[in-house]
Design an enzyme around this catalytic site. Sequence first.
Site, mmCIF file in Angstrom:
data_model
loop_
_atom_site.group_PDB
_atom_site.id
_atom_site.type_symbol
_atom_site.label_atom_id
_atom_site.label_comp_id
_atom_site.label_asym_id
_atom_site.label_seq_id
_atom_site.Cartn_x
_atom_site.Cartn_y
_atom_site.Cartn_z
ATOM 1 N N VAL A 11 0.834 -1.212 0.000
ATOM 2 C CA VAL A 11 0.000 0.000 0.000
ATOM 3 C C VAL A 11 0.867 1.259 0.000
ATOM 4 C CG1 VAL A 11 -1.678 1.330 1.372
ATOM 5 C CG2 VAL A 11 -1.946 -1.145 1.138
ATOM 6 N N ASN A 211 -14.991 -4.349 2.365
ATOM 7 C CA ASN A 211 -14.298 -5.621 2.145
ATOM 8 C C ASN A 211 -15.165 -6.803 2.592
ATOM 9 O OD1 ASN A 211 -12.072 -4.599 0.924
ATOM 10 N ND2 ASN A 211 -10.609 -5.173 2.498
ATOM 11 N N PHE A 252 -17.604 -9.062 -8.887
ATOM 12 C CA PHE A 252 -17.463 -9.927 -7.706
ATOM 13 C C PHE A 252 -18.584 -10.944 -7.590
ATOM 14 C CE2 PHE A 252 -13.666 -8.747 -5.265
ATOM 15 C CZ PHE A 252 -13.183 -7.818 -6.160
ATOM 16 N N GLY A 256 -15.392 -19.172 -7.435
ATOM 17 C CA GLY A 256 -13.994 -19.597 -7.505
ATOM 18 C C GLY A 256 -13.690 -20.544 -6.372
ATOM 19 N N CYS A 263 -6.289 -9.450 2.423
ATOM 20 C CA CYS A 263 -7.290 -8.492 2.924
ATOM 21 C C CYS A 263 -8.606 -9.125 3.359
ATOM 22 C CB CYS A 263 -7.549 -7.432 1.860
ATOM 23 S SG CYS A 263 -6.027 -6.646 1.322
HETATM 24 C C1 UGA Z 1 -9.284 -6.416 -1.933
HETATM 25 C C2 UGA Z 1 -10.323 -5.380 -2.394
HETATM 26 O O1 UGA Z 1 -10.876 -5.758 -3.645
HETATM 27 C C3 UGA Z 1 -9.692 -3.998 -2.495
HETATM 28 O O2 UGA Z 1 -10.683 -3.030 -2.823
HETATM 29 C C4 UGA Z 1 -9.062 -3.639 -1.149
HETATM 30 O O3 UGA Z 1 -8.418 -2.373 -1.167
HETATM 31 C C5 UGA Z 1 -8.027 -4.688 -0.792
HETATM 32 O O4 UGA Z 1 -8.691 -5.966 -0.718
HETATM 33 C C6 UGA Z 1 -7.436 -4.292 0.544
HETATM 34 O O5 UGA Z 1 -8.174 -4.297 1.548
HETATM 35 O O6 UGA Z 1 -6.296 -3.834 0.593
HETATM 36 P P1 UGA Z 1 -7.374 -7.858 -3.147
HETATM 37 O O7 UGA Z 1 -7.224 -8.584 -1.840
HETATM 38 O O8 UGA Z 1 -6.163 -7.390 -3.850
HETATM 39 O O9 UGA Z 1 -8.312 -6.562 -2.948
HETATM 40 O O10 UGA Z 1 -8.103 -8.872 -4.117
HETATM 41 P P2 UGA Z 1 -9.522 -9.012 -4.866
HETATM 42 O O11 UGA Z 1 -9.348 -8.726 -6.302
HETATM 43 O O12 UGA Z 1 -10.577 -8.275 -4.163
HETATM 44 O O13 UGA Z 1 -9.764 -10.583 -4.696
HETATM 45 C C7 UGA Z 1 -9.901 -11.188 -3.402
HETATM 46 C C8 UGA Z 1 -10.239 -12.653 -3.551
HETATM 47 O O14 UGA Z 1 -11.557 -12.816 -4.047
HETATM 48 C C9 UGA Z 1 -9.341 -13.421 -4.523
HETATM 49 O O15 UGA Z 1 -9.041 -14.682 -3.970
HETATM 50 C C10 UGA Z 1 -10.189 -13.538 -5.786
HETATM 51 O O16 UGA Z 1 -9.835 -14.634 -6.569
HETATM 52 C C11 UGA Z 1 -11.569 -13.689 -5.164
HETATM 53 N N1 UGA Z 1 -12.666 -13.311 -6.081
HETATM 54 C C12 UGA Z 1 -12.826 -12.027 -6.484
HETATM 55 C C13 UGA Z 1 -13.570 -14.281 -6.499
HETATM 56 O O17 UGA Z 1 -13.458 -15.478 -6.138
HETATM 57 N N2 UGA Z 1 -14.608 -13.905 -7.305
HETATM 58 C C14 UGA Z 1 -14.793 -12.638 -7.708
HETATM 59 O O18 UGA Z 1 -15.770 -12.373 -8.448
HETATM 60 C C15 UGA Z 1 -13.874 -11.667 -7.301
#
Ligand code: UGA
Length: 432
Positions: A11, A211, A252, A256, A263
């Site tokens: 970050v 989140n 989202f 998966g 996070c």
């Molecule tokens: C997440 C949030 O999306 C950010 O907005 C936030 O700032 C960040 O946490 C944080 O708190 O710092 P991130 O952890 O990088 O971001 O990842 P995401 O893209 O949100 O994915 C999280 C998990 O959800 C992954 O395992 C992804 O594969 C899964 N996911 C996401 C799904 O299984 N399906 C979806 O439709 C979207």
Amino acid sequence: MKLCIIGTGYVGLVTGVCFSDLGNNVICVDNNINKIQNLKKGIIPIYEPGLEELVKKNYKENRLNFTTNLKFAVNNSNIIFICVGTPTKKNSYSADLNQLYNVVKSIRNYINKFKVIVTKSTVPLTTGDHIDKIISQKKSKNLFSVVSNPEFLREGEAIRDFMYPDRIVIGTNNIRANNILKNLYDPIIKRGIKYLNTSRRGAELIKYASNAFLATKISYINEIANLCEKTGVNIEDVSIGMGLDQRIGSRFLRPGPAFGGSCFPKDTRAILSTAKKFKTNLSIIKSTIKSNEQRHGILLDKIKKILKNKIKNKKITFLGVTFKPNTDDMRESSSLKLIPKLHKSGAVISYYDPSGIKNNFQKYKNVNFVDKISTACKNSDLIILHTEWNEFKNLNFTKLVKKKNFAIYDMRNVYSHKRMLVNKINYFGIGR
Ligand code: UGA
């Protein structure tokens, strides 16, 4: 403007680099000398598309600097961003704020004129109040203002998320601090991005509530996918149909393996811990955590079914092991649960990930990294598409796999079911 960013983790580094790219003078501070020396040479400690180029460019143009000297950094800036980690405490759901409070205790000694002190780290509700109190013990209230400005950066998309966010949230009742931050964010606000000024506690809660909501959305669609598998419905139809309702939204809603990363798992736990402190039952978030934890069992049952209950000596290939694509981050990745369990049942596992070999699996005798997709797939009985990296999206499995009757378990629904049927491949997706 003159900024100092404390903590050059994911970050902090992205925040510092992006603000410098917007024309500010930024000093990034970290107590890890190695990291600072490497950053000065343009060596980046994390994998984040576009970051290295921006670090090099802004360092060269002298808007971005790196130091271990906290006093120098605080003295020479008007805005101080605290970006240190807030991991989960051992044996507890709550966030460990030790690093954060240590930083606060150090910077209060160096406040020489009015400073806006901003928490970017994800911090539990009321942390800003505590920071305020700690600094007030040594410095007059009119020398500083503590503000919450949560980050909403996704790993792998962080630069874009910083430059073009859905919103900027600033938690403060202090008009002077709000004006300073509004000025700082002005180049982004001018792109039409919403700037929301709330109370400090409000901003802290917006981060956790967002989140936890996104995590709930994922668990929700994962459970609906389970129902689809039992009833012959295609989850993709359901996700599209639900997402077209603007009150729900399409993002989202991709099923998966289980949500992971640094996070969602951490923050869903931390908000429960905060709620407990305030005697509030967040039963939906509790269920989300439970649902996500149980997901591995459901996936393992499916793998057993695909392999007709014979896992011993079966060759299983994992394509991708990180928690999502475009990152080398393994934190809370579902592969960390699936691979050891399959190994224990006697499977022989090869994995390939574009971000390279992972220490997490070094201790398992029959879990091996291979550096080519073709080698990983060649003798496989079952290929598990675990992480949807782009380079996995157009593979010709009939050519890649030499074994007859191999199966594919596509945990991200990347491949066309129809095409797999045409190619007579034993193919399984999630919820379809
Ligand atoms: C997440 C949030 O999306 C950010 O907005 C936030 O700032 C960040 O946490 C944080 O708190 O710092 P991130 O952890 O990088 O971001 O990842 P995401 O893209 O949100 O994915 C999280 C998990 O959800 C992954 O395992 C992804 O594969 C899964 N996911 C996401 C799904 O299984 N399906 C979806 O439709 C979207």
